[in-house]
Scaffold this active site. Sequence first.
Site, PDB file in Angstrom:
ATOM      1  N   GLU A 255      -3.951  21.438  -1.364  1.00  0.00           N
ATOM      2  CA  GLU A 255      -3.912  22.483  -2.497  1.00  0.00           C
ATOM      3  C   GLU A 255      -3.115  23.761  -2.136  1.00  0.00           C
ATOM      4  O   GLU A 255      -3.581  24.289  -1.282  1.00  0.00           O
ATOM      5  CB  GLU A 255      -5.253  22.625  -3.052  1.00  0.00           C
ATOM      6  CG  GLU A 255      -5.466  23.623  -4.330  1.00  0.00           C
ATOM      7  CD  GLU A 255      -7.079  23.818  -4.694  1.00  0.00           C
ATOM      8  OE1 GLU A 255      -8.091  23.701  -3.739  1.00  0.00           O
ATOM      9  OE2 GLU A 255      -7.201  24.436  -5.907  1.00  0.00           O
TER      10      GLU A 255
ATOM     11  N   LYS B  11      -4.723  21.295 -11.952  1.00  0.00           N
ATOM     12  CA  LYS B  11      -5.952  21.266 -11.690  1.00  0.00           C
ATOM     13  C   LYS B  11      -6.793  21.165 -12.827  1.00  0.00           C
ATOM     14  O   LYS B  11      -6.516  22.199 -13.792  1.00  0.00           O
ATOM     15  CB  LYS B  11      -6.669  22.260 -10.516  1.00  0.00           C
ATOM     16  CG  LYS B  11      -7.776  21.978 -10.132  1.00  0.00           C
ATOM     17  CD  LYS B  11      -8.045  23.319  -9.005  1.00  0.00           C
ATOM     18  CE  LYS B  11      -9.192  23.210  -8.442  1.00  0.00           C
ATOM     19  NZ  LYS B  11      -9.470  24.158  -7.399  1.00  0.00           N
TER      20      LYS B  11
ATOM     21  N   CYS C 170      -8.725  19.176  -5.450  1.00  0.00           N
ATOM     22  CA  CYS C 170      -9.988  19.591  -4.735  1.00  0.00           C
ATOM     23  C   CYS C 170     -11.218  19.732  -6.020  1.00  0.00           C
ATOM     24  O   CYS C 170     -11.791  18.445  -6.202  1.00  0.00           O
ATOM     25  CB  CYS C 170      -9.743  21.261  -4.492  1.00  0.00           C
ATOM     26  SG  CYS C 170     -11.148  21.764  -3.148  1.00  0.00           S
TER      27      CYS C 170
HETATM   28  N1  LIG Z   1     -16.243  22.360  -4.470  1.00  0.00           N
HETATM   29  C1  LIG Z   1     -15.025  22.379  -3.846  1.00  0.00           C
HETATM   30  C2  LIG Z   1     -14.288  23.623  -4.508  1.00  0.00           C
HETATM   31  C3  LIG Z   1     -13.041  23.743  -3.821  1.00  0.00           C
HETATM   32  C4  LIG Z   1     -11.851  24.089  -4.861  1.00  0.00           C
HETATM   33  O1  LIG Z   1     -11.674  23.542  -5.963  1.00  0.00           O
HETATM   34  O2  LIG Z   1     -10.822  24.941  -4.085  1.00  0.00           O
HETATM   35  C5  LIG Z   1     -15.451  23.053  -2.320  1.00  0.00           C
HETATM   36  O3  LIG Z   1     -16.405  23.396  -2.181  1.00  0.00           O
HETATM   37  O4  LIG Z   1     -14.812  22.565  -1.477  1.00  0.00           O
END
Ligand SMILES: N[C@@H](CCC(=O)O)C(=O)O
Length: 580
Positions: free
Chosen positions: A41, A116, A158
């Site tokens: 990402e 996203k 992500c």
């Molecule tokens: N829940 C994901 C979110 C990270 C994201 O979207 O950047 C994590 O903690 O890795």
Amino acid sequence: MKIAIAQLNPTIGDLSGNAKKILQAAEQAAKVGTRLLLTPELSLCGYPPRDLLLQPSFIQGMLKQLKNLANQLPASMGVLVGAAQENAQAETTGGKPLFNSIFWLENGEIKQVFHKRLLPSYDVFDEYRYFEPGNQVNVFKLNDKLDDRDLKIGVTICEDLWNDEEFWGKRQYPCNPIAELAQEKVDLMINLSASPYTVNKQKIREAMLRHAAQRYQTPIIYVNQVGGNDDLIFDGYSVAFNSSGEMVCRAGAFQADLITLELNESQKSLHLIQSSSQLNSVELAPKSEDEEIFAALVLGVKDYAQKCGFSQALLGLSGGIDSSLVAAIAAAALGSENVLGVLMPSPYSSDHSVKDALKLAENLGIKTHTLKIADLMADYDKSLGGLFAGLPSDVTEENLQSRIRGNLLMAIANKFGYLLLSTGNKSEMAVGYCTLYGDMNGGLAVIADVPKTRVYSICHWLNQCPEMIGNNMGKNTREIIPENVLTKAPSAELKPGQVDQDSLPAYDILDDILHRLVEKHESEAEIAAAGHNPETIARVVKLVTRAEFKRRQAPPGLKVTDRAFGTGWRMPIAARVVKG
Ligand SMILES: N[C@@H](CCC(=O)O)C(=O)O
Ligand SMILES: NC(=O)c1ccc[n+]([C@@H]2O[C@H](COP(=O)([O-])OP(=O)(O)OC[C@H]3O[C@@H](n4cnc5c(N)ncnc54)[C@H](O)[C@@H]3O)[C@@H](O)[C@H]2O)c1
Ligand SMILES: Nc1ncnc2c1ncn2[C@@H]1O[C@H](COP(=O)(O)O)[C@@H](O)[C@H]1O
Ligand SMILES: O=P(O)(O)OP(=O)(O)O
């Protein structure tokens, strides 16, 4: 069809440097005939770029780099690159100005862009500040040039993966992008992430990914960023699962990696071809929590120093356990020869403080310098004597010692261009057991998210694995942290005979209360129900609340738990919380 995972360590904002890393990975992957290269990402700008995203020139720079990159990439390969894209409808719809996107680059052009869909805005994440959520199902068809067959690939970014109601037992967002991809009958799902490390998080990620692969009978490849960016440490640990739930590969943790997989389209299955780290850790025993935290902190220090332009660091060495652990982390991160421990005994310092600090330095092979502070203490007393006449000596004079040390350390940092590492642990930072402009001085708070009880367990583990410090270790290869450092009572040594437990509950009790309060958001009643004394809980809550002003002025601290006193902790200072 060969698909490669580039587990990259970008520097935030360094668009041309990060583009070069993507290009190098692509050139490497091209050597084994890779058809599609996956990057994390926001791989072009690094995650999290925070308010750099508010600069229009930064967004324009990304588009320019994407176009350059598209022209330079190997002709036979598609590459998925993470970058922000302008939301052309923002003004008319009132939406946010950007999307958090993945660009499919191939044959010199941007072929498709995916946005996203689920934007995290809890803890350290703040994506609604910048981004508009995408509302399209992200699918593309990739032609397998070998047998001229189109493969349907589903893209998630992500958080898009983190809303499976069946896995979590609840939903956080209205839609579930993974389920929508399954309805599209994709041959492969990919998740391009920048997911920061916290203790044990990889177990959750893998359980979630395995569940998704099995539930939707589709192979899934997860690509994570690696590296330290300010307070956040990205562990990498990219993985792939077959539709049966079998893990195909796991990239190295806390290091960059490049992994090539073969996708057998007819059987919808993946298998590993090669990994640049030679480390398919599927076969390795999992790291213990202590080892994992140590490795995370080493990467955090290494990358913070390197990305800010430091090659050397210093810290105050007291012979205590906190400064001993920070010295060990610094030695492993920067090389023993690049770490300076400064001993600053006062008339209240015990003999063992100097002896233990020197022994630790010898074990690590780091440099030391000693500056006695008695004369400076006397000078301060003299200067302030008139103003303080008739007043008893108290915590003010105790703190002066800490402030003298803090000043000396910053002077040395300034003179030699070293990074000053501060040594406060999470328990101390929580209750304010530290001195503002004293031991809190520093550029990076290395163990600010490590509770004191964990400081002990990491040090015990380290003594079993002295090779973790690297090759430059001193003569003693058996012990890193001297035995006496592990067994003596923690003390600030700011007055004769002082120990931490004169002022604080025993650390095992304090840390459990803090864990429940800070990480689990438990109420005082819930903490009491777990067996803690209500008076102790009330005292701890009061100390934590009062210390907010100190934490706000602390250096950035490396995050390793689910809730650190950093960018994910936003408490008011001038507040009076009256419940009920
Ligand atoms: N829940 C994901 C979110 C990270 C994201 O979207 O950047 C994590 O903690 O890795
Ligand atoms: N320095 C060390 O090495 C070390 C280590 C462990 C424990 N300790 C302990 O930590 C304690 C430090 O003492 P302290 O907390 O009085 O020191 P401090 O000087 O760091 O903080 C207190 C001062 O901060 C200011 N302040 C208080 N509330 C404020 C607010 N809301 N906003 C802005 N400023 C505010 C006031 O000037 C106050 O005197 C001592 O008990 C010491 O023994 C120190
Ligand atoms: N005697 C000391 N020499 C060098 N550095 C010292 C000394 N005492 C304290 N420090 C530094 O301050 C922090 C906090 O000290 P506590 O013992 O926790 O109060 C310590 O980690 C050293 O970096
Ligand atoms: O900060 P240190 O190293 O002095 O550790 P302790 O507080 O346990 O003495």
